[in-house]
Design an enzyme around this catalytic site. Structure first.
Site, PDB file in Angstrom:
ATOM      1  N   HIS A   1      -8.926   1.398   3.055  1.00  0.00           N
ATOM      2  CA  HIS A   1      -8.142   2.279   2.179  1.00  0.00           C
ATOM      3  C   HIS A   1      -9.050   3.254   1.416  1.00  0.00           C
ATOM      4  O   HIS A   1      -8.841   4.457   1.442  1.00  0.00           O
ATOM      5  CB  HIS A   1      -7.334   1.400   1.203  1.00  0.00           C
ATOM      6  CG  HIS A   1      -6.616   2.130   0.111  1.00  0.00           C
ATOM      7  ND1 HIS A   1      -5.250   2.173   0.038  1.00  0.00           N
ATOM      8  CD2 HIS A   1      -7.070   2.831  -0.960  1.00  0.00           C
ATOM      9  CE1 HIS A   1      -4.887   2.877  -1.024  1.00  0.00           C
ATOM     10  NE2 HIS A   1      -5.977   3.282  -1.656  1.00  0.00           N
ATOM     11  N   GLU A   2     -10.058   2.707   0.756  1.00  0.00           N
ATOM     12  CA  GLU A   2     -10.877   3.540  -0.124  1.00  0.00           C
ATOM     13  C   GLU A   2     -11.792   4.490   0.649  1.00  0.00           C
ATOM     14  O   GLU A   2     -11.945   5.638   0.281  1.00  0.00           O
ATOM     15  CB  GLU A   2     -11.736   2.658  -1.048  1.00  0.00           C
ATOM     16  CG  GLU A   2     -10.927   1.814  -2.024  1.00  0.00           C
ATOM     17  CD  GLU A   2     -10.255   2.632  -3.128  1.00  0.00           C
ATOM     18  OE1 GLU A   2     -10.592   3.820  -3.286  1.00  0.00           O
ATOM     19  OE2 GLU A   2      -9.382   2.070  -3.822  1.00  0.00           O
TER      20      GLU A   2
ATOM     21  N   GLU B   1      -1.797   7.719  -1.897  1.00  0.00           N
ATOM     22  CA  GLU B   1      -1.984   6.266  -1.788  1.00  0.00           C
ATOM     23  C   GLU B   1      -1.335   5.759  -0.504  1.00  0.00           C
ATOM     24  O   GLU B   1      -1.855   4.876   0.175  1.00  0.00           O
ATOM     25  CB  GLU B   1      -1.394   5.536  -2.998  1.00  0.00           C
ATOM     26  CG  GLU B   1      -2.139   5.760  -4.317  1.00  0.00           C
ATOM     27  CD  GLU B   1      -3.630   5.548  -4.214  1.00  0.00           C
ATOM     28  OE1 GLU B   1      -4.083   4.708  -3.403  1.00  0.00           O
ATOM     29  OE2 GLU B   1      -4.368   6.247  -4.937  1.00  0.00           O
TER      30      GLU B   1
HETATM   31 ZN    ZN Z   1      -6.140   4.481  -3.359  1.00  0.00          ZN
END
Ligand code: ZN
Length: 701
Positions: free
Chosen positions: A455-456, A514
């Protein structure tokens, strides 16, 4: 409604929590991997942070500190010292017996005591509401008496009524004292106009309100100053001065929380010889100056050095940081933390960054929609060693808050792994199919780590913004624009000079991004090479993929808690994103929700992950990325709003999600001390009520 029923209702809301799950902030393995020097550095910073706990109490209310003191008098045996040099926890069993209260009432007493110590007072840090003990006042008094502590009994005589008071109702909430609420930042007679008036003075004189409290004289017009601005500082060398301002007298007085600020500055000073580099040394020196003098300019200076200290082994930040708890939003709560890098995780993340180009090629969009060179986003995963605050530490931080420092020097984006991933013993796992439970519990930690990394780094790190960067200068071939994989047509939109992702997609940008990052994680976690970087091969790798998908589906369901059906609004960007992904899972046939009267069970067809599941996520992700890349806010917003509009069916099951909501966790943190051989030792406590209380007893002196 009669007063009686109203009081009953208030009572249920404001009773201390019961059977709160307790988690240990697991850090020993990471602490033990530090060098001697790093351990000393961490030790002094941790002690500096916690030396501010009395400041936290003072900022909360005028009785918070006395309540904590009273509890410590009952629960600490001052005739004995533990290896940390602090008093030891009393024999709780013996205390229970002497007090003659029932086991249930004694348990309620321990629950109240641990929550009051944890929140540094009798207001919940989450929601700012007062809580009162669950046991009757007379039973509480028996325990105080059984402790044999005169100090505790004197304090209870003073505070007992206030501890139990549910009226006036305004006192149940933190806020402006003028509205009847509670705040430690202001004397009770300060009203909103006073705060604004003095704020004008503070800004004109070049001071800052961050580390101040404001008191108003009880009698106006006397020779006394009308207002006193009390500045937290160790030194009082700067004379207290009285200024005439627009016809009123305002006194600026240094030395608020003098004793605590001295302890804080002394501990920061002691850390200096153990600094790892000049940035840390300069940072500590600025901190010491700031805490001694009360200068916020010096604190800003410390933050500039802090930002330059890139990816340290021991990370920390300390000072008057967040202003959430001041009703006027200008005075900041004390806060200090020390965290250490997770070395194993850092190595995995670095390997992934080094191989990023290979993984990014796998993403479901043509290379026109990807950056030419991958630049990993600034991201560090740390494990908290100690976090001095009211209540639970945050799961991530993005500081400093000084706008000018952020503009000119930047900021740090830090995820606190052991907070984010904490799990209490015996914590109930909701909504997972009983047959999946063992696998889910076994691999949730690994699945989480994999998901955070993807994700990051590859999520937020991937994707290109196509644009005219300066007038006439495009970062793509404008005469032959890229073909959109959505409609096979040349793209028609892009970012104009000066436009950014945030300015174009506005309020939806945060959650949308996100969601894009979460989808990248779901899409790439099936890759064998990715799995092997994280140390997972064969069957175990397959199980972790399954656990990752289950985790996402469950998060998407619990997300409904953060959706407000009346206003049709989402309160939390990440949870909105996860709900969208659950919807994709359901629509492609990967997940079915089995709803009964008071429960929901997630049925996932494991065999479909690698077939329809990953394909559906890929399609969804491709659209998110292309709309973003082409600044197509119109289509992108329509698409994302559609994906996150909660269906009537899901609004109906939201009540079950709320009913099954697990109570908020309480954390137990370690202490450090220096042993006779001069070694820094980390002392951990049991994740129990007694453990929480013991940790605070041993943090007191
Ligand atoms: Zn994030």
């Amino acid at each position: 409604m009669s007063t009686h029923t109203n009081e009953q209702m208030l009572k249920t809301i404001h009773l201390a929590d019961t059977k709160t799950p307790i988690c240990r902030l697991e850090v020993k393995k990471h602490f033990d991997s530090l060098t001697n020097k790093e351990k000393h550095y961490a030790h002094y910073l941790s002690h500096a942070s916690w030396a501010g706990s009395r400041i936290l109490a003072g900022q909360l209310s005028d009785t918070a500190q006395s309540i904590c003191d009273m509890l410590i008098h009952v629960l600490a045996d001052r005739s004995r010292r533990s290896e940390t040099g602090s008093p030891v926890l009393v024999d709780l069993e013996a205390l229970a017996q002497r007090s003659t209260v029932s086991n249930e009432h004694f348990q309620y007493f321990l629950e109240y005591a641990s929550q009051a110590l944890f929140n540094v007072g009798n207001y919940r840090s989450f929601g700012d509401t007062k809580f009162i003990p669950r046991l009757p006042e007379a039973e509480f008094a028996k325990i105080i008496a059984a402790s044999g502590s005169n100090e505790a009994q004197a304090l209870f005589a003073q505070l007992g009524q206030q501890i139990y008071a549910l009226l006036p109702e305004q006192q149940l909430l933190l806020g402006y004292p003028a509205d009847g609420h509670v705040s430690g930042y202001y004397s009770r007679n300060v009203d909103k106009e006073d705060i604004e008036f003095v704020q004008k003075f503070i800004e004109q004189t070049g001071l800052s309100a961050l580390n101040t409290r404001l008191f108003k004289a009880s009698q106006q017009g006397s020779s006394e100053p009308d207002f006193t601005v009390a500045i937290a500082s160790a030194d009082m060398t700067k004379e207290s001065q009285i200024h005439e301002f627009e016809g009123r007298k305002i006194q600026v007085q240094y030395g608020d929380f003098k004793e605590q600020m001295t302890k804080i500055a002394d501990n920061m000073q002691k850390a200096i010889p153990f600094a790892a580099n000049d940035n840390q040394k300069n940072m500590l020196e600025a901190y010491v100056k700031s805490f001694r003098s009360g200068s916020i300019e010096e604190h800003k200076e410390s933050q500039m050095h802090w930002i330059k200290d890139v990816k340290p082994v021991v990370e920390s930040n300390i000072g008057f940081i967040e202003t959430y708890r001041d009703p006027a939003g200008v005075r900041a709560e004390w806060e200090g933390f020390v965290a250490v890098v997770n070395k194993e995780m850092t190595i995995k993340f670095e390997t992934m960054v080094n191989n990023a180009h290979k993984f990014i090629e796998l993403l479901p969009w043509p290379k026109d929609f990807e950056k030419d060179v991958f630049r990993p986003p600034d991201f560090t995963s740390l494990e908290v060693m100690s976090f001095a605050t009211t209540g639970s530490p945050p799961a991530g931080i993005n500081i400093p808050n000084y706008d000018d420092v952020r503009q000119n020097f930047g900021f740090k984006n830090v995820s606190l792994g052991n907070v984010l991933n904490a799990k209490a013993a015996g914590e109930k796992v909701t909504f997972i199919h009983p047959e999946d439970l063992a696998l889910f519990e076994k691999y949730r930690g690994e699945a989480f780590e994999l998901q955070v990394g993807l994700h990051e780094l590859l999520g937020h790190g991937s994707g290109k913004l196509l644009g005219e960067e300066t007038p006439g200068k495009f970062n793509f071939d404008v005469s032959n624009p890229p073909i959109s994989p959505i409609n096979q047509q040349p793209i028609k939109t892009w970012y104009k000079p000066g436009e950014t992702w945030g300015s174009v997609f506005k309020s939806i940008a945060a959650s949308y991004e996100e969601c894009r990052a979460e989808c990248v994680a779901m899409y790439l976690c099936l890759d064998k090479h990715v799995l092997s970087i994280f140390g997972h091969e064969g069957q175990e790798g397959d199980d972790i993929i399954y656990a990752s998908y289950l985790t996402m589906a469950r998060a998407g369901l619990t997300a409904l808690e953060f959706y407000e059906p009346k206003s049709l609004k989402w309160g939390q960007a990440h949870m909105q994103a996860r709900y969208a992904i659950l919807r994709v899972f359901i629509q492609c046939g990967l997940v079915k929700l089995q709803v009964s009267e008071n429960n929901i069970v997630i049925h996932m067809d494991r065999s479909k992950i690698a077939t329809v599941g990953v394909k559906a996520i890929g399609d969804f992700l491709m659209r998110l990325n292309v709309y973003k890349a082409t600044a197509d806010a119109q289509e992108g917003t329509r698409f994302y709003v559609d994906a996150t509009t909660v269906s009537q069916e899901h609004v109906e099951i939201r009540d079950i999600v709320l009913e099954q909501k697990q109570p908020r966790k309480m954390f137990v943190q370690a202490n450090t001390f220096i042993d006779e051989a001069g070694q820094v030792v980390l002392k951990e406590y049991e994740p129990t009520l007694a453990g929480v209380i013991q940790s605070y007893v041993e943090r007191s002196s």
